[in-house]
Design an enzyme around this catalytic site. Structure first.
Site, PDB file in Angstrom:
ATOM      1  N   SER A 143       0.856  -1.181   0.000  1.00 49.86           N
ATOM      2  CA  SER A 143       0.000   0.000   0.000  1.00 49.86           C
ATOM      3  C   SER A 143       0.891   1.230   0.000  1.00 49.86           C
ATOM      4  CB  SER A 143      -0.893   0.018   1.253  1.00 49.86           C
ATOM      5  OG  SER A 143      -1.566   1.259   1.381  1.00 49.86           O
ATOM      6  N   TYR A 156      -1.808  -0.885  10.886  1.00 50.80           N
ATOM      7  CA  TYR A 156      -2.010  -1.192   9.468  1.00 50.80           C
ATOM      8  C   TYR A 156      -0.858  -0.640   8.631  1.00 50.80           C
ATOM      9  CZ  TYR A 156      -3.929  -1.143   4.757  1.00 50.80           C
ATOM     10  OH  TYR A 156      -4.107  -1.314   3.410  1.00 50.80           O
TER      11      TYR A 156
END
Length: 269
Positions: A143, A156
């Site tokens: 990501s 995360y």
């Protein structure tokens, strides 16, 4: 409908979002699929849709990859079928919004196990077979979050930094081995999937402005497929995401953190 390639792609998180969109990309090119997801009903629905639309074969494994031993169980089951996995896509992942001190440790264990431990274990298991054959590809879902700290989504972001680093390191090792096997880390920015509702992010600035900030999973998957086939190490879809990632590499971490936190704040905060 393309001619079947007689090759198989294993995709975790195949039942929704980017994983499902990637499955359609591979299926459209004639690859058979093995899909892994936690919820059996959505898994079966996705597999039927893929088979009916593309005329390929989809096998499914209902498994919670956040559980101890789940990755090994997936590998062992596929081995029992005498099926060769030519491409592994580690897509499954989860997050949770909130201040670090407010979230239960059990939730962090789930996030780390799924995003890091399971991905690492699956990569290790299937990579060994690929290296032995000198053939295969792996795509890990990183990501743009992996390139900067993320207050309110701290764990995360940390897990995605791990995925980016691991993928690049393995890619270098394979290159030094003169192996034909490649590893690609897909690093999308915000994408219009159910990740945000599952992570308690409804009402945040990133969701409220999704028309400007988010790509569709199909857009991400199309570019990601080409990047994987081309053997790219890192693929960041979307021009704005590329620019943002570059800019944030040259500004102070404290400034990055504050900028990122704004995306995850809710209007009432």
């Amino acid at each position: 409908m393309k001619e079947k390639k007689n090759k198989t792609v294993l995709i975790t998180g195949i039942s929704s979002g980017i994983g499902k969109a990637l499955a359609h990309e591979f299926a459209a090119e004639g690859y058979d699929l093995i899909g892994v997801a936690k919820e059996e009903d959505s898994l079966r629905k996705a597999s039927s849709e893929l088979e009916n639309k593309h005329g390929i074969t989809v096998k499914v494994i209902s498994k919670d990859l956040a559980k101890d031993g789940a990755a090994q169980e997936v590998y062992d089951e596929i081995r029992s079928w005498n099926t060769t996995v030519n491409i592994l896509v580690n897509d499954a992942g989860v997050g949770q919004r909130g201040n670090f001190v407010d979230i239960a440790p059990a939730k962090y264990s789930e996030i780390i196990h799924l995003n890091v431990m399971s991905l690492t274990h699956l990569t290790r298991l299937f990579l060994q077979d690929m290296v032995d054959r000198n053939e295969g590809k792996i795509m890990n879902l990183g990501s743009v979050a992996g390139f900067q700290p993320g207050p309110l989504l701290a764990v995360y972001h940390a897990t995605k930094a791990f995925v980016v680093s691991l993928s690049e390191a393995i890619a270098t090792e394979l290159e030094e081995m003169d192996s034909e096997v490649t590893v690609t880390c897909l690093c999308p920015g915000p994408t219009d999937t159910n990740f945000f509702s599952r992570a308690d992010m409804e009402g945040t600035n990133v969701v409220e402005h999704k028309d400007k900030l988010m790509l569709q999973p199909e857009e991400v998957a199309k570019g990601a497929y080409k990047a994987l086939m081309d053997g790219e190490r890192i693929f960041i879809p979307g021009g704005m995401n590329k620019v943002t990632t570059f800019i944030r590499r040259v500004i102070p971490k404290s400034t990055q953190s504050k900028m990122q936190m704004k995306y995850y704040e809710k209007k009432e905060e």
